[in-house]
Design an enzyme around this catalytic site. Structure first.
Site, PDB file in Angstrom:
ATOM      1  N   GLY A 159      99.898   9.502 111.388  1.00  0.00           N
ATOM      2  CA  GLY A 159     100.824   9.434 111.425  1.00  0.00           C
ATOM      3  C   GLY A 159     101.433  10.223 111.735  1.00  0.00           C
ATOM      4  O   GLY A 159     102.569  10.118 112.533  1.00  0.00           O
ATOM      5  N   SER A 187      94.499  -0.571 108.788  1.00  0.00           N
ATOM      6  CA  SER A 187      95.596   0.138 108.022  1.00  0.00           C
ATOM      7  C   SER A 187      96.368   0.858 108.834  1.00  0.00           C
ATOM      8  O   SER A 187      97.253   1.933 108.107  1.00  0.00           O
ATOM      9  CB  SER A 187      94.668   0.570 106.554  1.00  0.00           C
ATOM     10  OG  SER A 187      93.998   1.483 106.613  1.00  0.00           O
ATOM     11  N   ARG A 191     102.032   2.404 111.205  1.00  0.00           N
ATOM     12  CA  ARG A 191     102.851   4.214 111.466  1.00  0.00           C
ATOM     13  C   ARG A 191     101.968   4.595 112.727  1.00  0.00           C
ATOM     14  O   ARG A 191     102.402   5.454 113.524  1.00  0.00           O
ATOM     15  CB  ARG A 191     103.253   4.376 110.123  1.00  0.00           C
ATOM     16  CG  ARG A 191     101.632   5.132 110.215  1.00  0.00           C
ATOM     17  CD  ARG A 191     101.375   5.853 108.304  1.00  0.00           C
ATOM     18  NE  ARG A 191     100.097   6.305 107.893  1.00  0.00           N
ATOM     19  CZ  ARG A 191      99.090   4.925 107.576  1.00  0.00           C
ATOM     20  NH1 ARG A 191      99.229   4.139 107.726  1.00  0.00           N
ATOM     21  NH2 ARG A 191      97.766   5.812 107.069  1.00  0.00           N
ATOM     22  N   ASP A 248      94.784  15.063 107.263  1.00  0.00           N
ATOM     23  CA  ASP A 248      96.112  14.551 106.254  1.00  0.00           C
ATOM     24  C   ASP A 248      94.789  14.993 104.954  1.00  0.00           C
ATOM     25  O   ASP A 248      94.654  14.402 104.387  1.00  0.00           O
ATOM     26  CB  ASP A 248      95.291  13.168 106.531  1.00  0.00           C
ATOM     27  CG  ASP A 248      93.571  12.826 107.161  1.00  0.00           C
ATOM     28  OD1 ASP A 248      92.879  14.180 106.881  1.00  0.00           O
ATOM     29  OD2 ASP A 248      93.243  12.014 107.166  1.00  0.00           O
ATOM     30  N   ASN A 249      94.413  16.458 105.200  1.00  0.00           N
ATOM     31  CA  ASN A 249      93.815  17.169 103.757  1.00  0.00           C
ATOM     32  C   ASN A 249      94.155  18.002 104.141  1.00  0.00           C
ATOM     33  O   ASN A 249      94.537  18.723 104.580  1.00  0.00           O
ATOM     34  CB  ASN A 249      92.404  16.478 103.954  1.00  0.00           C
ATOM     35  CG  ASN A 249      92.338  17.597 105.176  1.00  0.00           C
ATOM     36  OD1 ASN A 249      91.100  18.692 105.213  1.00  0.00           O
ATOM     37  ND2 ASN A 249      92.212  17.270 106.448  1.00  0.00           N
ATOM     38  N   CYS A 289     103.933  31.863 106.344  1.00  0.00           N
ATOM     39  CA  CYS A 289     102.826  31.223 106.581  1.00  0.00           C
ATOM     40  C   CYS A 289     103.281  30.157 105.706  1.00  0.00           C
ATOM     41  O   CYS A 289     103.707  30.489 104.162  1.00  0.00           O
ATOM     42  CB  CYS A 289     101.502  32.064 107.261  1.00  0.00           C
ATOM     43  SG  CYS A 289     100.671  32.571 105.674  1.00  0.00           S
ATOM     44  N   CYS A 306      97.193  10.090  98.850  1.00  0.00           N
ATOM     45  CA  CYS A 306      98.631   9.574  99.521  1.00  0.00           C
ATOM     46  C   CYS A 306      98.224   8.428  99.781  1.00  0.00           C
ATOM     47  O   CYS A 306      99.002   7.445 100.434  1.00  0.00           O
ATOM     48  CB  CYS A 306      98.386  10.166 100.783  1.00  0.00           C
ATOM     49  SG  CYS A 306      97.120  10.359 101.986  1.00  0.00           S
ATOM     50  N   CYS A 366      99.161  36.024 105.128  1.00  0.00           N
ATOM     51  CA  CYS A 366      99.763  36.858 106.597  1.00  0.00           C
ATOM     52  C   CYS A 366     100.310  38.419 106.168  1.00  0.00           C
ATOM     53  O   CYS A 366     100.740  39.246 106.451  1.00  0.00           O
ATOM     54  CB  CYS A 366     100.995  36.359 107.418  1.00  0.00           C
ATOM     55  SG  CYS A 366     101.813  35.966 106.360  1.00  0.00           S
TER      56      CYS A 366
HETATM   57 ZN   LIG Z   1     101.468  34.149 104.804  1.00  0.00          ZN
END
Ligand SMILES: [Zn+2]
Length: 394
Positions: A159, A187, A191, A248-249, A289, A306, A366
Site C-alpha cells: 500500500g 485484495s 490500494r 507490513d509487520n 529512531c 490490520c 541509537c
Molecule cells: Zn533511538
C-alpha cells in the site's frame, strides 16, 4: 564571437538573437534552458549536457508544453545554426521573449573542444521527460542528474510502496531496489496501485518492475523477492542512499530501523491504520529512531490486526507519497526533512498534524549504549499488529 542581432529576410520582421560560443557558454553557466532541435539520429551522436530535445518539425506542437516559461531566454541549437534560427522564429511567433540561436551550432561547439555528452540514463534532459524538474531552480540539471545517480530501497511493494515506487520512478531515481516476498492478490488492488488485475498471482517485485519499465526506462529496478532478514539487511541497506519503509509487520520495521541506525542511512517511515496515517524520517544521527519512540513492538494480543481493521485505500496513497517526497528532498538536500517531526493524517476530518518527536538519550538502539551490530537482537514476527500511535502498511 560577439553577440549580434540578425534581421531575418521574411516578412514577419521578428528579431532573433544569435550568439557565438563564448556567450553561449556564459548563458549555459547561468542555467538557462537549452533546446536541441536536431533529428534523433544526430542527437544519438552527441549533445549538450542537459539539453531538451525537440526536432525542428515538432517544435511548434511541443514547445509550449515542454518549455512553458516563455519569459525565460532559451538557447537553441542545431548542427550549424540554420534550423535553430528557424526554431527560434517559431518560438518568437508563439510568444517566447528571447529564443537565442547558437550560430556555430553543435558542430562548431564540438570542433572547439567544448564539453558535450552522449545521451543515456545519465543525460537527464535527453527527452523532455524531466523538463518540469529542470525548470525548478531547486532541482535543475544538477538535481536531476543527482536523482538519476541515486539509489532508493523500497521495502514492500504494498500500500505504501506502490505509490512511492511509481512517483520515485517517474522522478527519475536511477536505481530502485524493491524487496517483497509476496505475490499479488486480488485484495491488494484496492490500494496497491502499481499492480494490475492481470498481475494477480505473480510476484509483486516482478509486477512492480514491469510497471516501472513502462513508466520510465531510465530507471534500473533491482527486484528482490525475498523476506528481509537479519542475514541480508546490512549488505542490502549499505548499497542504497535512502530506505523507504513500506513494511507490513513490526519485525521488519525494527530491522530496517536498526540497520539504518548502524549504517547512518535515512529511514523514511510511513504507517497507516484505517483512516489514519503517519510519516517521519527516522534513524539519522540528528533525530530520533523508531526505537526512541517505541522501544519494543506491542505485546501480542494488545494490538489490532490490520487485515481485520481495514484501511481506506487512498490513505496509504497519501502517506506513500509523503514518503516519496521526503526521499527526493533528502537526495537533493532541499527543504526541511521530517526529522524529529511526526506528520499525522486523519482522513475523516481531513486534518494533518505535526507532533515533535525527540531522540531518547537512553534509546537502546541509537543511544550511547546501543549495539554495534545486529547479532544479539531478535526479530520475531508480530504479524501486522497496531497500537495507539504506530501502525503498519497492510
Ligand atoms: Zn533511538
Amino acid at each position: 564571437m560577439p553577440q549580434n542581432y540578425h534581421q531575418p529576410a521574411n516578412a514577419s520582421g521578428v528579431t532573433i538573437r544569435e550568439v557565438g560560443l563564448d556567450e553561449a557558454q556564459a548563458l549555459i553557466a547561468d542555467n538557462l534552458p537549452v533546446l536541441d532541435v536536431r533529428e534523433p539520429v544526430e542527437v544519438e551522436q552527441g549533445m549538450l549536457q542537459g539539453a531538451i530535445h525537440i526536432p525542428l518539425g515538432q517544435v511548434a506542437d511541443r514547445i509550449e508544453s515542454e518549455l512553458p516559461q516563455k519569459s525565460t531566454p532559451v538557447l537553441v541549437y542545431c548542427a550549424g545554426g540554420v534550423r535553430s534560427f528557424a526554431a527560434a522564429e517559431i518560438m518568437k511567433a508563439l510568444g517566447y521573449a528571447d529564443p537565442i540561436s547558437l550560430a556555430p551550432g553543435f558542430n562548431g561547439w564540438k570542433n572547439a573542444g567544448l564539453p558535450w555528452t552522449t545521451p543515456g540514463p545519465s543525460s537527464p534532459a535527453l527527452s523532455a521527460r524531466y523538463s518540469r524538474h529542470l525548470l525548478l531552480p531547486e532541482v535543475g540539471k544538477k538535481g536531476q542528474e543527482t536523482l538519476l545517480n541515486s539509489r532508493v530501497l523500497v521495502v514492500g511493494a504494498g500500500g505504501l510502496g506502490s505509490p512511492a515506487l511509481l512517483y520515485l520512478a517517474a522522478a527519475g531515481i536511477g536505481h530502485i531496489g524493491v524487496i517483497d516476498d509476496d505475490l499479488v492478490d486480488q485484495s491488494n488492488l484496492q490500494r496497491q496501485i502499481i499492480h494490475g488485475t492481470s498481475d494477480v498471482g505473480i510476484p509483486k517485485v516482478d509486477s512492480a518492475m514491469q510497471a516501472i519499465a513502462e513508466l520510465n526506462p531510465d530507471v534500473v529496478v533491482e527486484p528482490i523477492q525475498e523476506w528481509l532478514s537479519k542475514e541480508i539487511v546490512l549488505d542490502l541497506v549499505s548499497r542504497f542512499d535512502v530506505i523507504l519503509d513500506g513494511a507490513d509487520n513490526f519485525a521488519t520495521r525494527y530491522l530496517i530501523n536498526d540497520a539504518c541506525v548502524l549504517l547512518g542511512k535515512p529511514n523514511v517511515h510511513g504507517g497507516v491504520d484505517r483512516f489514519r496515517g503517519q510519516a517521519t524520517v527516522f534513524s539519522l544521527p540528528e533525530g530520533p529512531c523508531y526505537r526512541c519512540l517505541f522501544d519494543e513492538p506491542p505485546p501480542p494480543g494488545t494490538a489490532l490486526n490490520c487485515a481485520e481493521a481495514g484501511v481506506l485505500g487512498v490513505v496509504p496513497g497519501i502517506i506513500g507519497l509523503v514518503q516519496a517526497t521526503e526521499s527526493i528532498k533528502l537526495l537533493l538536500g532541499i527543504g526541511e526533512p521530517l526529522i524529529g517531526r511526526l506528520l499525522t493524517l486523519d482522513a475523516l476530518p481531513m486534518t494533518f498534524r505535526e507532533i515533535p518527536i525527540r531522540k531518547d538519550p537512553g534509546c537502546p538502539m541509537c543511544g550511547p549504549d546501543g549495539p554495534s551490530n545486529l547479532d544479539d537482537i531478535e526479530y520475531t514476527e508480530f504479524s501486522c499488529a497496531i497500537r495507539a500511535t504506530t501502525s503498519t502498511a497492510g
